[in-house]
Design an enzyme around this catalytic site. Structure first.
Site, PDB file in Angstrom:
ATOM      1  CB  THR A 228      20.610 -20.404 -11.784  1.00 37.65           C
ATOM      2  OG1 THR A 228      21.541 -20.644 -12.836  1.00 37.65           O
ATOM      3  CG2 THR A 228      19.876 -21.706 -11.482  1.00 37.65           C
TER       4      THR A 228
ATOM      5  N   GLY B 232      25.080 -28.268 -10.667  1.00 39.50           N
ATOM      6  CA  GLY B 232      24.027 -28.606  -9.714  1.00 39.50           C
ATOM      7  C   GLY B 232      23.944 -30.078  -9.391  1.00 39.50           C
TER       8      GLY B 232
ATOM      9  CB  THR C 252      27.206 -21.135  -7.630  1.00 37.66           C
ATOM     10  OG1 THR C 252      27.221 -20.930  -9.042  1.00 37.66           O
ATOM     11  CG2 THR C 252      28.564 -20.759  -7.065  1.00 37.66           C
ATOM     12  N   GLY C 253      27.668 -23.777  -9.264  1.00 40.00           N
ATOM     13  CA  GLY C 253      28.497 -24.759  -9.958  1.00 40.00           C
ATOM     14  C   GLY C 253      27.600 -25.833 -10.549  1.00 40.00           C
TER      15      GLY C 253
ATOM     16  CB  THR D 121      23.480 -20.011  -8.926  1.00 39.92           C
ATOM     17  OG1 THR D 121      23.266 -21.190  -9.692  1.00 39.92           O
ATOM     18  CG2 THR D 121      22.282 -19.734  -8.046  1.00 39.92           C
TER      19      THR D 121
ATOM     20  CB  SER E 257      24.271 -17.726 -15.813  1.00 39.09           C
ATOM     21  OG  SER E 257      24.752 -16.783 -14.882  1.00 39.09           O
TER      22      SER E 257
ATOM     23  NE  ARG F   9      20.858 -29.318 -14.804  1.00 44.93           N
ATOM     24  CZ  ARG F   9      21.412 -28.334 -14.117  1.00 44.93           C
ATOM     25  NH1 ARG F   9      20.863 -27.150 -14.085  1.00 44.93           N
ATOM     26  NH2 ARG F   9      22.536 -28.526 -13.448  1.00 44.93           N
ATOM     27  CB  VAL F  10      15.157 -29.328 -12.035  1.00 44.60           C
ATOM     28  CG1 VAL F  10      15.208 -28.574 -10.718  1.00 44.60           C
ATOM     29  CG2 VAL F  10      13.853 -29.029 -12.771  1.00 44.60           C
ATOM     30  N   GLY F  11      18.246 -28.003 -11.778  1.00 43.97           N
ATOM     31  CA  GLY F  11      19.508 -28.038 -11.036  1.00 43.97           C
ATOM     32  C   GLY F  11      19.281 -28.020  -9.533  1.00 43.97           C
ATOM     33  CG  ASP F  12      22.484 -26.377  -7.310  1.00 46.18           C
ATOM     34  OD1 ASP F  12      22.457 -26.128  -8.533  1.00 46.18           O
ATOM     35  OD2 ASP F  12      23.129 -25.693  -6.503  1.00 46.18           O
TER      36      ASP F  12
HETATM   37  N1  ASP Z   1      24.051 -24.601  -9.982  1.00 46.43           N
HETATM   38  C1  ASP Z   1      23.461 -24.148 -11.205  1.00 46.43           C
HETATM   39  C2  ASP Z   1      22.780 -25.315 -11.866  1.00 46.43           C
HETATM   40  O1  ASP Z   1      23.360 -26.380 -11.920  1.00 46.43           O
HETATM   41  C3  ASP Z   1      24.387 -23.495 -12.153  1.00 46.43           C
HETATM   42  C4  ASP Z   1      25.538 -22.718 -11.538  1.00 46.43           C
HETATM   43  O2  ASP Z   1      25.436 -22.211 -10.449  1.00 46.43           O
HETATM   44  O3  ASP Z   1      26.594 -22.623 -12.164  1.00 46.43           O
HETATM   45  O4  ASP Z   1      21.704 -25.142 -12.388  1.00 46.43           O
END
Ligand code: ASP
Length: 315
Positions: free
Chosen positions: A192, A228, A225-226, A174, A55, A202-205
């Site tokens: 990540t 985003g 993390t999780g 992440t 990941s 797509r862009v995450g957090d």
């Molecule tokens: N936060 C990350 C994202 O959404 C993924 C993760 O940390 O699980 O891109």
């Protein structure tokens, strides 16, 4: 005689079990009196370079078109911070973000622009898609309905499908790293490949300052993390640091963020939003909406992996 400044005891904290790999690379920098910003960068590079971590960096899981695209950021302060998003071909988004932070007045570079900047800075192109990730992508491509946990299939999955779905549901995470060095400086970074088989673009957090990462040198830092999309809507790490500014402990600050997310979203089962918060005096905490989050920690007296300290249970 000039008065010597008291030395701070260094600390490094990283997300998930692979946080141990991160800390093992970052801690030597802190132990020899180096800077927190170098420690968090080295910590992320170690995880980004490991092809077995599915990941982050090389070996990261591709998007729905089969391309591995990476997000990351680095931060010392609101002024000294930057992120890069949707970067292909380059394994170290945190290092590219550091160059954006140090060499430009910008805060965020994305896609081809970020790649062009990376090339101009001398970063080497690398192959990010490993054989394992490509095989995984092919399986998903043949039957996305069954292999994409974002969608809900009307059909009840058989045992094998259920196993695959559970596995795919885990393919994100992440590496988020926070550190305080012996001079008392605090820094953070995160990296990540985002959500497995995400929509292209797509862009995450993680590359967004205040969502996946926030550092205020006078208060403390938080990294997330999780999913985003949860952190983006709640400005999760900014909120955690602001709560610490208002006097909350790191634990209370995380609790407030989790409550805010839980109240603001119609959460699906096992949707994770997890954080580490670190105050300037080195008090820290970790927590998530669901169990299973871990933080790796190294100090002069401690080197371990700890289960999350708070699990938010919606009322
Ligand atoms: N936060 C990350 C994202 O959404 C993924 C993760 O940390 O699980 O891109």
């Amino acid at each position: 005689m000039p008065r010597l400044m008291p030395k701070t005891s260094p600390i490094i904290l990283s997300t998930w079990t692979f946080g141990r790999i991160a800390n093992a690379a970052g801690w030597p920098v802190l132990r020899r009196g180096g800077k927190a910003i170098d420690a968090v960068e080295q910590a992320c590079i170690a995880v980004e370079s490991d092809p077995h971590i599915d990941s982050v960096g090389i070996g990261g899981t591709p998007d729905a078109d089969g391309n591995v695209t990476l997000d990351g950021s680095i931060m010392l302060s609101p002024q000294m911070s930057a992120g890069v998003a949707c970067v292909r071909y380059y394994a170290h988004p945190v290092s590219i973000a550091r160059k954006v932070m140090e060499k430009t007045t910008h805060k965020l570079l994305v896609g081809p622009g970020a790649e062009k900047f990376a090339a101009a800075c001398g970063f080497k192109k690398e192959k990010l898609l490993t054989k394992e990730a490509r095989d995984w992508f092919r399986k998903w491509k043949i039957d996305p309905e069954h292999h994409n946990f974002h969608r809900t299939s009307a059909n009840r999955p058989n045992r094998e499908e259920a196993r695959l779905r559970r596995k795919i549901a885990k393919v994100h995470d992440t590496v988020g790293v926070l550190a305080i060095d012996s001079h008392g400086a605090i820094a953070g970074a995160c990296s990540t490949s985002g959500w497995a088989f995400k929509l292209p673009g797509r862009v995450g957090d993680s590359p967004i300052i205040g969502a996946g990462l926030y550092v205020d040198p006078t208060i403390g830092a938080a990294v997330a993390t999780g999913m985003g999309e949860l952190m983006l809507g709640a400005c999760a790490t900014f909120l955690a640091v602001e709560r610490m500014r208002a006097g909350d402990s790191p634990r209370q600050a995380i609790q407030t963020v989790l409550e805010r997310v839980a109240k603001s979203y119609k959460l699906k089962k096992r949707q994770q939003c997890a954080l580490i918060a670190l105050r300037k005096d080195a008090e820290w905490s970790s927590g998530g909406l669901v169990s299973g989050f871990r933080a790796a920690i190294i100090t002069r007296h401690q080197n371990e992996l700890q289960e999350q300290q708070i699990t938010y249970l919606p009322a």
